[in-house]
Scaffold this motif. Structure first.
Motif, PDB file in Angstrom:
ATOM      1  N   MET A   1      -5.262  -8.302  -2.436  1.00 25.88           N
ATOM      2  CA  MET A   1      -5.756  -7.012  -2.141  1.00 25.88           C
ATOM      3  C   MET A   1      -4.913  -6.047  -1.727  1.00 25.88           C
TER       4      MET A   1
ATOM      5  N   MET B   1      -9.742  -6.260   6.231  1.00 26.79           N
ATOM      6  CA  MET B   1     -10.828  -7.218   5.816  1.00 26.79           C
ATOM      7  C   MET B   1     -10.830  -8.201   7.083  1.00 26.79           C
TER       8      MET B   1
ATOM      9  N   TRP C   1     -12.502  -2.854  -3.942  1.00 27.80           N
ATOM     10  CA  TRP C   1     -11.873  -3.631  -5.130  1.00 27.80           C
ATOM     11  C   TRP C   1     -12.006  -2.900  -6.484  1.00 27.80           C
TER      12      TRP C   1
ATOM     13  N   CYS D   1     -11.325 -18.391   2.279  1.00 29.22           N
ATOM     14  CA  CYS D   1     -10.597 -17.945   1.096  1.00 29.22           C
ATOM     15  C   CYS D   1      -9.243 -18.564   0.873  1.00 29.22           C
TER      16      CYS D   1
ATOM     17  N   SER E   1      -5.764  -5.869   2.905  1.00 38.08           N
ATOM     18  CA  SER E   1      -6.533  -7.270   3.340  1.00 38.08           C
ATOM     19  C   SER E   1      -6.456  -7.442   4.811  1.00 38.08           C
TER      20      SER E   1
ATOM     21  N   PHE F   1      -7.036 -17.242  -0.374  1.00 45.26           N
ATOM     22  CA  PHE F   1      -5.658 -16.367  -0.083  1.00 45.26           C
ATOM     23  C   PHE F   1      -5.583 -16.483   1.303  1.00 45.26           C
ATOM     24  N   LYS F   2      -4.607 -15.794   1.651  1.00 45.70           N
ATOM     25  CA  LYS F   2      -4.109 -15.613   3.107  1.00 45.70           C
ATOM     26  C   LYS F   2      -3.966 -14.231   3.340  1.00 45.70           C
ATOM     27  N   ALA F   3      -4.912 -13.406   4.083  1.00 46.74           N
ATOM     28  CA  ALA F   3      -4.961 -12.178   4.316  1.00 46.74           C
ATOM     29  C   ALA F   3      -3.836 -11.745   5.163  1.00 46.74           C
TER      30      ALA F   3
ATOM     31  N   CYS G   1      -2.745 -12.335   0.025  1.00 41.03           N
ATOM     32  CA  CYS G   1      -3.845 -11.882  -0.560  1.00 41.03           C
ATOM     33  C   CYS G   1      -3.672 -10.568  -1.412  1.00 41.03           C
TER      34      CYS G   1
ATOM     35  N   TYR H   1     -14.819 -13.028   6.350  1.00 40.83           N
ATOM     36  CA  TYR H   1     -14.671 -13.267   4.995  1.00 40.83           C
ATOM     37  C   TYR H   1     -13.397 -14.151   4.687  1.00 40.83           C
ATOM     38  N   CYS H   2     -12.469 -13.838   5.284  1.00 39.67           N
ATOM     39  CA  CYS H   2     -10.916 -14.391   4.835  1.00 39.67           C
ATOM     40  C   CYS H   2     -10.723 -15.935   5.152  1.00 39.67           C
TER      41      CYS H   2
ATOM     42  N   LEU I   1     -12.251 -14.451  -4.935  1.00 36.96           N
ATOM     43  CA  LEU I   1     -11.704 -13.594  -3.925  1.00 36.96           C
ATOM     44  C   LEU I   1     -13.191 -13.695  -3.095  1.00 36.96           C
ATOM     45  N   ALA I   2     -12.911 -14.390  -1.929  1.00 40.60           N
ATOM     46  CA  ALA I   2     -14.203 -14.721  -1.037  1.00 40.60           C
ATOM     47  C   ALA I   2     -15.011 -13.578  -0.648  1.00 40.60           C
ATOM     48  N   CYS I   3     -14.207 -12.491  -0.268  1.00 40.42           N
ATOM     49  CA  CYS I   3     -15.107 -11.210   0.184  1.00 40.42           C
ATOM     50  C   CYS I   3     -16.096 -10.820  -1.022  1.00 40.42           C
TER      51      CYS I   3
HETATM   52  S1  SF4 Z   1      -8.085 -13.142   1.820  1.00 41.24           S
HETATM   53 FE1  SF4 Z   1      -8.183 -11.421   0.588  1.00 41.24          FE
HETATM   54  S2  SF4 Z   1      -9.553 -11.878  -1.289  1.00 41.24           S
HETATM   55 FE2  SF4 Z   1      -9.741 -13.352   0.333  1.00 41.24          FE
HETATM   56  S3  SF4 Z   1     -11.663 -12.756   1.773  1.00 41.24           S
HETATM   57 FE3  SF4 Z   1      -9.843 -11.890   2.768  1.00 41.24          FE
HETATM   58  S4  SF4 Z   1      -9.646 -10.116   1.800  1.00 41.24           S
HETATM   59 FE4  SF4 Z   1     -10.793 -11.031   0.487  1.00 41.24          FE
END
Ligand code: SF4
Ligand SMILES: Cc1cc2nc3c(=O)[nH]c(=O)nc-3n(C[C@H](O)[C@H](O)[C@H](O)COP(=O)(O)OP(=O)(O)OC[C@H]3O[C@@H](n4cnc5c(N)ncnc54)[C@H](O)[C@@H]3O)c2cc1C
Length: 355
Positions: free
Chosen positions: A284, A264, A209, A274, A261, A276-278, A282, A270-271, A181-183
Motif C-alpha cells: 500500500m 492502516m 486500494w 497480514c 499503510s 506484509f508488514k505495515a 506493505c 487488520y495488519c 492483502l488482509a485489510c
Molecule cells: S499490512 Fe498492508 S496490506 Fe496488510 S493489512 Fe496492513 S495495510 Fe493492509
C-alpha cells in the motif's frame, strides 16, 4: 476531528449484532431475490436486514442506547473483532424513508452525550448526507459541473475521471479471489456477507486500494452500487466519484483521500495477521508513492498536496523504481485473480533486517 480519531483496542465493549424477524412481505421479497437473482454476488439473510418501520425504530433505539456515546471517539477506527463498531447501521432504512434525517438529528440534539459524538454524528447526517444529495441534485448527477471545477478528464462514456484511471476492477472486489492483502480481504468479506461496511472501510480500504491501483472510477462506482444495501445513485456517485476516487477533481474535496499503510496500522487491527508488514514492506505504501508521482500534474494545484508531492519527488531513484515494480506486480496479480505475494526483494530485506 482530533477527538474523533482514536483506534479501538477492544474496550469499551462494542454493541452486539442486532437480529430482525422477517414478516411475510420481507420473506416473499427475499425468496424472489434468492430465486431470480441467485447468480448475483452476496448473500441474503433477512435476520440482518431491517425492512419495516418497526425494524427501523428498533435499530435507531439501539443506536441511541448503545452506539451514540462512543460514536465520535471511535468513528475512524476499524476492527475485525467488531466490524461495525459504534456506527449506527441506519443508512439503509434512512435512504428507504423508514426514518427521517430530521428525526435522528432532533433526537441526538437532545441526548446527554459527549460533544465529539453529538457534533460528529450531526455532521455525518446534516453535513455529509445532505451535502451529497445537494451535489447530486445541483449537478444533474455530476453531468453538469460548474466551469470553475471541471475535472481535467472524462472517460469515453462521459463519467468524470480527473486522474484518467482505467485499470479494470479486479475480481477480489466480487469476493471471488482473495488478494492476500488482509485489510482488503477482510472488508470485501464483510460486504459480500452483509451488504454493509462502515464509512472508513469504504473510504480508506476499498476506495483507497482502488484509487492507488488506478481502477476505473466508473467500474468502482458500479461495484458499490451493486454490493451495498444502502446504495442509490444520488448517494453512491458523489461518494465514490467525488470523495472516494477524486474523479470529480476539486469539486467536493481539496485533495484525494488516500493513505499508505502507516494509517492502516494506526487505525485498524487488520495488519496484525497480514503477510506484509505495515510501514515496512506493505505494498500500500509503495502504491501511495507511485500514485503521487504518477498524478502529480493533476494534484499540484492543491495546496494541501504540496508537501506529500515534494516527499514523493524526493524519493531516491531505486525507491521510485521499487514503487513502480510493486505497482506492476500488484496490478498483474489482482487482475489475474491471484494473491499478491511477498516479492524476493522483500524476503531478502527481511532476512537482512529493515533499513
Ligand atoms: S499490512 Fe498492508 S496490506 Fe496488510 S493489512 Fe496492513 S495495510 Fe493492509
Ligand atoms: C466510497 C463510499 C461509498 C459510499 N456509498 C454509500 C451508499 O451507497 N449509501 C449511503 O447511504 N452512504 C454511502 N457512503 C457514506 C457512508 O459511508 C455511509 O452512509 C455509512 O457508512 C452508512 O453506515 P451507518 O449508517 O452505520 O453510518 P454512521 O457512521 O452511523 O453515520 C450516520 C449517518 O450519516 C450519514 N452519512 C455519513 N457520511 C455520509 C456520506 N459521505 N454520504 C451520505 N451519507 C452519509 C448516513 O446516512 C449514515 O447513516 C459511502 C461512502 C464512501 C466513502
Amino acid at each position: 476531528d482530533h477527538d474523533n480519531r482514536k483506534p479501538w483496542k477492544g474496550t469499551p465493549q462494542a454493541p452486539d449484532r442486532l437480529y430482525f424477524e422477517a414478516d411475510e412481505i420481507t420473506e416473499e421479497v427475499a425468496h424472489f431475490v434468492a430465486t431470480k437473482f441467485h447468480y448475483h454476488p452476496g448473500q441474503i439473510d433477512t435476520s440482518r436486514l431491517p425492512a419495516t418501520r418497526a425494524d427501523a425504530v428498533t435499530l435507531w433505539q439501539r443506536a441511541k442506547r448503545e452506539c451514540m456515546e462512543h460514536f465520535g471517539t471511535y468513528e475512524d477506527a476499524m476492527s475485525t473483532k467488531a466490524p461495525a463498531l459504534f456506527h449506527t447501521l441506519i443508512s439503509s432504512v434512512m435512504n428507504l424513508g423508514r426514518i427521517s434525517p430530521h428525526q435522528v438529528i432532533e433526537d441526538v440534539l437532545e441526548m446527554p452525550i459527549p460533544m465529539n459524538s453529538k457534533e460528529g454524528f450531526i455532521r455525518q447526517v446534516l453535513g455529509w448526507r445532505e451535502f451529497i444529495r445537494h451535489v447530486h441534485q445541483q449537478t444533474d448527477g455530476l453531468r453538469e459541473l460548474p466551469q470553475s471545477v471541471q475535472p481535467a478528464n472524462r472517460s469515453a462514456d462521459g463519467t468524470v475521471n480527473h486522474l484518467s484511471a482505467d485499470e479494470p476492477l479486479p475480481p477480489v472486489f466480487w469476493g471471488e479471489a482473495p488478494s492476500g492483502l488482509a485489510c482488503l480481504d477482510q472488508v470485501v468479506n464483510e460486504v459480500v456477507e452483509t451488504g454493509y461496511t462502515h464509512h472508513i472501510n469504504r473510504l480508506m480500504v476499498l476506495a483507497n486500494w482502488a484509487t492507488l491501483l488506478g481502477v476505473s472510477p466508473r467500474e468502482l462506482t458500479d461495484w458499490f452500487w451493486s454490493m451495498f444495501t444502502d446504495a442509490y445513485d444520488w448517494v453512491v456517485e458523489p461518494n465514490v466519484l467525488g470523495m472516494g476516487t477524486f474523479a470529480t477533481g476539486p469539486l467536493m474535496s481539496t485533495k484525494p483521500y488516500i493513505s499508505g499503510s502507516a494509517y492502516m496500522k494506526r487505525m485498524s487491527d487488520y495488519c496484525g495477521d497480514c503477510q506484509f508488514k505495515a510501514g515496512k514492506d506493505c505494498p500500500m505504501t509503495s502504491l501511495y508513492w507511485s500514485f503521487l508521482n504518477r498524478n502529480a500534474p493533476e494534484l499540484k494545484s492543491s495546496i494541501r498536496m504540496l508537501m506529500p508531492l515534494a516527499s514523493a519527488r524526493r524519493r531516491k531513484d531505486d525507491q521510485k523504481a521499487h514503487d513502480e515494480q510493486t505497482l506492476k506486480h500488484v496490478r498483474e496479480r489482482l487482475r489475474a485473480g491471484k494473491r499478491v505475494t511477498v516479492t524476493p526483494k522483500v524476503i531478502e530485506e527481511r532476512q537482512h533486517g529493515f533499513a
